[in-house]
Write a protein that holds these residues in place. Structure first.
Motif, PDB file in Angstrom:
ATOM      1  N   VAL A   1       0.380  -0.906  -0.437  1.00 45.23           N
ATOM      2  CA  VAL A   1      -0.142   0.252  -0.179  1.00 45.23           C
ATOM      3  C   VAL A   1       0.769   1.160   0.223  1.00 45.23           C
ATOM      4  N   ASP A   2       2.236   1.555   0.675  1.00 50.40           N
ATOM      5  CA  ASP A   2       2.894   2.823   0.975  1.00 50.40           C
ATOM      6  C   ASP A   2       4.062   2.982  -0.030  1.00 50.40           C
ATOM      7  N   MET A   3       4.636   1.520  -0.242  1.00 49.49           N
ATOM      8  CA  MET A   3       5.819   1.615  -1.248  1.00 49.49           C
ATOM      9  C   MET A   3       5.963  -0.356  -1.403  1.00 49.49           C
ATOM     10  N   PHE A   4       6.178  -0.616  -2.543  1.00 53.81           N
ATOM     11  CA  PHE A   4       7.027  -2.529  -3.015  1.00 53.81           C
ATOM     12  C   PHE A   4       8.178  -2.002  -3.085  1.00 53.81           C
ATOM     13  N   SER A   5       9.206  -2.965  -1.985  1.00 57.25           N
ATOM     14  CA  SER A   5       9.718  -2.955  -1.818  1.00 57.25           C
ATOM     15  C   SER A   5      10.376  -4.475  -1.837  1.00 57.25           C
ATOM     16  N   ALA A   6      11.521  -4.290  -0.866  1.00 55.70           N
ATOM     17  CA  ALA A   6      12.144  -6.133   0.198  1.00 55.70           C
ATOM     18  C   ALA A   6      11.564  -7.327  -0.128  1.00 55.70           C
ATOM     19  N   PRO A   7      11.163  -8.083  -0.940  1.00 53.15           N
ATOM     20  CA  PRO A   7       9.591  -8.857  -0.744  1.00 53.15           C
ATOM     21  C   PRO A   7       9.620  -9.934   0.433  1.00 53.15           C
ATOM     22  N   TYR A   8       9.368 -10.075   0.902  1.00 54.18           N
ATOM     23  CA  TYR A   8       8.526 -11.200   1.129  1.00 54.18           C
ATOM     24  C   TYR A   8       7.201 -12.026   0.833  1.00 54.18           C
ATOM     25  N   ALA A   9       6.630 -12.702   2.286  1.00 55.21           N
ATOM     26  CA  ALA A   9       5.586 -14.109   1.936  1.00 55.21           C
ATOM     27  C   ALA A   9       5.342 -14.042   3.339  1.00 55.21           C
ATOM     28  N   VAL A  10       4.575 -13.702   3.312  1.00 57.22           N
ATOM     29  CA  VAL A  10       3.210 -14.702   5.070  1.00 57.22           C
ATOM     30  C   VAL A  10       2.310 -16.129   4.818  1.00 57.22           C
ATOM     31  N   GLY A  11       2.073 -17.177   5.682  1.00 56.74           N
ATOM     32  CA  GLY A  11       1.877 -17.871   6.668  1.00 56.74           C
ATOM     33  C   GLY A  11       1.295 -18.395   7.234  1.00 56.74           C
ATOM     34  N   VAL A  12       0.581 -18.862   7.999  1.00 54.07           N
ATOM     35  CA  VAL A  12       0.211 -19.763   9.071  1.00 54.07           C
ATOM     36  C   VAL A  12      -0.221 -20.895   8.988  1.00 54.07           C
ATOM     37  N   GLN A  13      -0.160 -21.786   9.940  1.00 54.36           N
ATOM     38  CA  GLN A  13      -0.120 -23.264   9.981  1.00 54.36           C
ATOM     39  C   GLN A  13      -1.411 -23.064  11.106  1.00 54.36           C
ATOM     40  N   ARG A  14      -2.196 -23.767  10.272  1.00 51.89           N
ATOM     41  CA  ARG A  14      -3.472 -24.188  10.618  1.00 51.89           C
ATOM     42  C   ARG A  14      -2.994 -25.933  11.876  1.00 51.89           C
ATOM     43  N   SER A  15      -4.325 -25.475  12.681  1.00 58.18           N
ATOM     44  CA  SER A  15      -4.668 -26.686  14.331  1.00 58.18           C
ATOM     45  C   SER A  15      -4.131 -28.399  13.310  1.00 58.18           C
ATOM     46  N   ASP A  16      -4.462 -27.890  11.704  1.00 50.48           N
ATOM     47  CA  ASP A  16      -4.286 -29.633  11.441  1.00 50.48           C
ATOM     48  C   ASP A  16      -3.380 -30.018  10.772  1.00 50.48           C
ATOM     49  N   GLY A  17      -1.952 -29.281  10.729  1.00 49.41           N
ATOM     50  CA  GLY A  17      -0.918 -29.315  10.373  1.00 49.41           C
ATOM     51  C   GLY A  17      -0.448 -28.605   8.832  1.00 49.41           C
ATOM     52  N   THR A  18      -1.490 -27.708   8.145  1.00 47.73           N
ATOM     53  CA  THR A  18      -1.503 -27.299   6.982  1.00 47.73           C
ATOM     54  C   THR A  18      -1.121 -25.639   6.896  1.00 47.73           C
ATOM     55  N   THR A  19      -0.899 -25.260   6.135  1.00 46.66           N
ATOM     56  CA  THR A  19      -0.481 -24.263   5.797  1.00 46.66           C
ATOM     57  C   THR A  19      -0.602 -23.556   4.809  1.00 46.66           C
ATOM     58  N   ALA A  20      -0.920 -22.031   5.157  1.00 41.66           N
ATOM     59  CA  ALA A  20      -1.319 -21.508   4.226  1.00 41.66           C
ATOM     60  C   ALA A  20      -0.386 -20.327   3.640  1.00 41.66           C
ATOM     61  N   THR A  21      -0.180 -19.761   2.873  1.00 41.36           N
ATOM     62  CA  THR A  21       1.008 -18.656   2.876  1.00 41.36           C
ATOM     63  C   THR A  21       0.554 -18.355   1.047  1.00 41.36           C
ATOM     64  N   THR A  22       0.715 -16.627   1.728  1.00 37.50           N
ATOM     65  CA  THR A  22       0.846 -15.382   0.257  1.00 37.50           C
ATOM     66  C   THR A  22       1.866 -14.435   0.269  1.00 37.50           C
ATOM     67  N   GLY A  23       2.630 -13.799  -1.158  1.00 38.43           N
ATOM     68  CA  GLY A  23       3.300 -12.650  -0.968  1.00 38.43           C
ATOM     69  C   GLY A  23       4.055 -12.931  -1.519  1.00 38.43           C
TER      70      GLY A  23
END
Length: 411
Positions: free
Chosen positions: A179-201
């Motif tokens: 929203v403010d800038m495009f810069s050093a790239p990264y991704a975020v994720g969350v591990q769910r209680s069933d062990g699966t992971t959702a990631t974006t970015g």
């Protein structure tokens, strides 16, 4: 000179209260369809007081990494920072002129390594920087965060970025943001209680350079958004809002499209259905006397908009202000998305949720177009209401086991 970060300009699916976010200036608010402020704090106690954030350094860069976890403690509303163990520390009082804030930096992982810190129940930001620590100061109004649009900001020559998150009793919401800038790239994720992971970015292969090349190739001044250090290092591209504010992008860059929209809806109707789960709630827009008036199904005028300028469109503010209500705010969010994606002329029924329809006009938000084009999953927060239609780079889980922040290469 420092500038305070504008609050509440990022995506509106993060479940944090407006009060907390106005305080921390973290830039995330509630959206239509997201949990309400009361629901966000009235959930069960399954979510522990802190959860692990695993930070993986895949950047390939040799410089040290510094990490900061800054925000508002949701249980008290106090501003502060968290150390690596997730313990909250309140900011001391500031002054005018601003004084240095306590050093809240955490040593990040070395190249190819992973480090883990704890996230407390915060609404805030996780910053990371390469090579140098960031400069934060305290004024009487609170924390002064980096302002990349300011040429005298002490952080202007540092390569850095941030993620935004809310952790509360209803779970974790964490996103990547441009929203403010495009810069050093990264991704975020969350591990769910069933062990699966959702990631974006994550960017596509070559996406970092691909984004900057797209701006350089775009006529109309878009290359002016790029900021480069004296040694030739490309640090970031400013958002078009900051581009307009600093003169790097012409203020007239959207005039042609905005004028065509106003002309079209002087003789036809723009229908807005702002809530995906309430298809019966519709508002009908017509331009009369230069003003876009919206009526409800009973024919009563519920809100009106003056013709916006580029700043209002890019920032989703000012003439497109979006209060956290159930009428003007949802209509304004929809208009903002339609203007940025240039779908208002091709589809009189908004929002248009088909990504293939976005950014097809010659006059559009080419920054947002280039950001989305380079994302591996097509998801991004390239402007404040990029969550309209669920096109945002956000992951959520009500019972998160672990969050992740992956620092990607600049390729």
């Amino acid at each position: 000179m420092f500038s305070r970060v504008r609050p509440a300009r990022l995506g509106h699916r993060i479940a944090a209260t407006a009060t907390a976010l106005a305080t921390v200036a973290a830039g995330v608010l509630l959206a239509a369809g997201s949990p309400s402020a009361s629901a966000a704090t009235a959930g069960g106690t399954a979510v522990p007081a802190t959860i692990p954030l695993q930070i993986t350094n895949n950047s390939g860069r040799a410089e040290p990494v510094y990490v900061y976890n800054l925000g508002t403690e949701l249980s008290t509303g106090r501003q502060g920072w968290a150390d690596a163990g997730g313990t909250f520390h309140a900011w001391p009082s500031g002054s005018n002129p601003p004084v240095p804030a306590p050093d809240a930096s955490i040593t990040g992982p070395a190249p190819g390594q992973t480090a883990t810190v704890r996230l407390p129940k915060f609404s805030g930001r996780v910053y990371f920087s390469y090579g140098q620590k960031l400069v934060f100061k305290l004024t009487t109004g609170g924390l002064v965060q980096p302002a990349v649009q300011n040429p005298s900001d002490p952080n202007r020559d540092i390569l850095f970025n941030w993620s935004e998150y809310t952790l509360n009793d209803s779970g974790l919401w964490i996103n990547s943001t441009q929203v403010d800038m495009f810069s050093a790239p990264y991704a975020v994720g969350v591990q769910r209680s069933d062990g699966t992971t959702a990631t974006t970015g994550h960017l596509r292969a070559g996406g970092y350079h691909g984004f900057f090349n797209a701006l350089r190739a775009q006529s109309g001044g878009w290359a002016g958004l790029i900021r480069t250090r004296s040694d030739g290092t490309v640090l970031r591209a400013l958002s078009p809002l900051y581009g307009v504010e600093t003169g790097a992008l012409p203020a007239s860059v959207l005039d042609d499209y905005i004028n065509r929209v106003w002309q079209k809806y002087a003789t036809s109707t723009l229908t807005v259905t702002p809530f995906g789960d309430q298809p019966g709630v519709k508002y009908f827009g017509r331009v009369s006397g230069g003003v876009l008036n919206f009526t409800n199904s009973a024919g009563a005028v519920v809100t009106s908009f003056q013709k916006p300028d580029a700043s209002s469109v890019f920032g989703c503010h000012r003439l497109l202000d979006a209060p956290n209500d159930q009428v003007r705010g949802p209509i304004s969010r929809t208009l903002c998305a339609g203007f940025n994606r240039s779908t208002l002329l091709t589809n009189p029924n908004q929002p248009d949720g088909t990504a293939a329809d976005f950014y097809r006009d010659a006059v559009t938000n080419h920054y947002a177009r280039a950001v989305h084009a380079q994302m591996a999953d097509g998801k991004a927060y390239a402007f404040a209401f990029d969550d309209v239609g669920n096109h945002e780079s956000l992951v959520h889980d009500g019972n998160p086991q672990r969050a992740s922040l992956i620092l990607d290469p600049l390729d």
